[in-house]
Design a protein around this motif. Sequence first.
Motif, mmCIF file in Angstrom:
data_model
loop_
_atom_site.group_PDB
_atom_site.id
_atom_site.type_symbol
_atom_site.label_atom_id
_atom_site.label_comp_id
_atom_site.label_asym_id
_atom_site.label_seq_id
_atom_site.Cartn_x
_atom_site.Cartn_y
_atom_site.Cartn_z
ATOM 1 N N ASN A 186 24.795 43.899 36.851
ATOM 2 C CA ASN A 186 26.204 43.984 36.464
ATOM 3 C C ASN A 186 27.144 43.650 37.613
ATOM 4 O O ASN A 186 28.233 43.105 37.399
ATOM 5 N N GLU A 187 26.730 43.978 38.835
ATOM 6 C CA GLU A 187 27.581 43.680 39.991
ATOM 7 C C GLU A 187 27.724 42.174 40.191
ATOM 8 O O GLU A 187 28.785 41.675 40.577
ATOM 9 N N GLU A 190 30.523 39.947 38.285
ATOM 10 C CA GLU A 190 31.824 39.706 38.890
ATOM 11 C C GLU A 190 31.828 38.407 39.691
ATOM 12 O O GLU A 190 32.793 37.631 39.643
ATOM 13 N N THR A 191 30.734 38.156 40.406
ATOM 14 C CA THR A 191 30.624 36.914 41.176
ATOM 15 C C THR A 191 30.721 35.692 40.262
ATOM 16 O O THR A 191 31.405 34.718 40.576
ATOM 17 N N LYS A 194 34.289 35.255 38.701
ATOM 18 C CA LYS A 194 35.302 34.853 39.678
ATOM 19 C C LYS A 194 35.081 33.433 40.194
ATOM 20 O O LYS A 194 35.952 32.893 40.890
ATOM 21 N N VAL A 213 34.793 43.946 31.535
ATOM 22 C CA VAL A 213 34.746 42.479 31.581
ATOM 23 C C VAL A 213 36.097 41.871 31.215
ATOM 24 O O VAL A 213 36.538 40.889 31.817
ATOM 25 N N LEU A 216 38.368 42.075 34.193
ATOM 26 C CA LEU A 216 38.007 41.108 35.213
ATOM 27 C C LEU A 216 38.413 39.699 34.788
ATOM 28 O O LEU A 216 38.961 38.924 35.584
ATOM 29 N N GLN A 220 41.403 36.913 36.365
ATOM 30 C CA GLN A 220 41.144 35.522 36.731
ATOM 31 C C GLN A 220 41.846 34.544 35.778
ATOM 32 O O GLN A 220 41.681 33.333 35.896
#
Length: 458
Positions: A186-187, A190-191, A194, A213, A216, A220
């Motif tokens: 899950n971390e 984000e990568t 983005k 989500v 996030l 963006q």
Amino acid sequence: MFIATNPATGEELHRYPLNDNATLSKKIDQAAETFKSWRKTTFEERSALLRKVARFMRDDEERLARLMTDEMGKPIVEARGEVQKAAWCAEHYAEKGAEYLAPVTLPSDATHSYVQHLPLGPVLGILPWNAPFWLAFRFCAPAIMAGNTCLMKHDPHVPACAEAIAEVFERVGAPAGLMQNLRINNEQVETVLKHDAVQAVSLTGSSAAGSAVASLAASQIKPAVLELGGSDPSLVFSDADLDEAAKTLALSRIINAGQSCIAAKRIIVEAPVYESFIEKFYAHLSALKMGDPADETTQVGPIAREDLRDGLHRQVTTTVKQGGRCLLGGEMPEGPGYYYPVTLLVDVTPEMQVSCEETFGPIAVVMKAESVEHSLEIANDTIYGLAASVWTADVALAERMSRDIEAGQVAINGIVKTDPRLPSGGVKRSGYGRELGPHGIMEFVNAQQVWIGPKVGT
């Protein structure tokens, strides 16, 4: 590390290592590079590829179905059906995609003005375990037909299913980077979100995951489609065909052991037929066979994970303490695997646990309504708004009532289901945006206006 466990036995099946950041970056770059050429392909070329994918899946049905049965406990008969439905989704967009995305002429002061529908780029799909193939194709088939490329972050509990889905595209000669499986946590999501190359995200999952989500994606300025949880009501009125309603709602409740967002969750029955419906409903539920999902005769398999089963039992026991009556099931079984019996709870009221929360398992909940109007009030008394059904001989009444039901889809005298031809999605805490049908393919395109001069009248 992704670790898959057989829910029928509790034993570990296999492990898959996560993609490291270098591998992840390479996959995103490949999706972006492939998009440059894929966006220029014709609809005929995209259609041909999706048809190849569908044929391959139909020919390889048994192997693909067994992966679901092993990793998340779907009964083998249902698993075969899911492979076929996923193939159908690919075929549907192969057939209808060009029509859905055809330019639309709009009158203006131009000599000619129109809207054309152009692909966005790489799209991230975040998927759950409960329908590994169907949900993957619900995401990727329209996106690919529209000219996008796909990055799939599947649930860590179905890693072999995820690998097989991506492999299908490789086996039929799809361009490298068109549909890729990301083994990420899950971390790392984000990568991906983005990354400048990734243009949009589609998520099927819990409301909590959807909220994270969506936040996030919004940060963006990237579009998102969210298909989240549900506490789906089924309204049974006194003039309904009770035999048909009881049979169909029993099926709706126990498909995939009740682990479905659009399963009938709260069955709201008008008072004059309340006891009669319960009697018929009980007969259908009590006849169901729970057992090994690999057995051809099994109708209800295990719950996918031990923690999910524990949560179901908590909901049941809490509701009984709150005054609900348990007529069937409700006991934690002994022995290996994560089985939970088909359970029937009646006399449930809106403040009880199984009414307030989504029940993701074979728990049938029956509530009494004093009138048609009271039924609607109970139906809308939830934070969710995914799907609903209405059972009545007065179809005109049901159609009028559908306008007041707070849900993304309403079935009248039939089972709630997803269909490639029809849009699916929710309102309220069940998400936003639509998948499937003509609406679904429009979610990840640039609806570009084209104005051609000279201006009319000059």
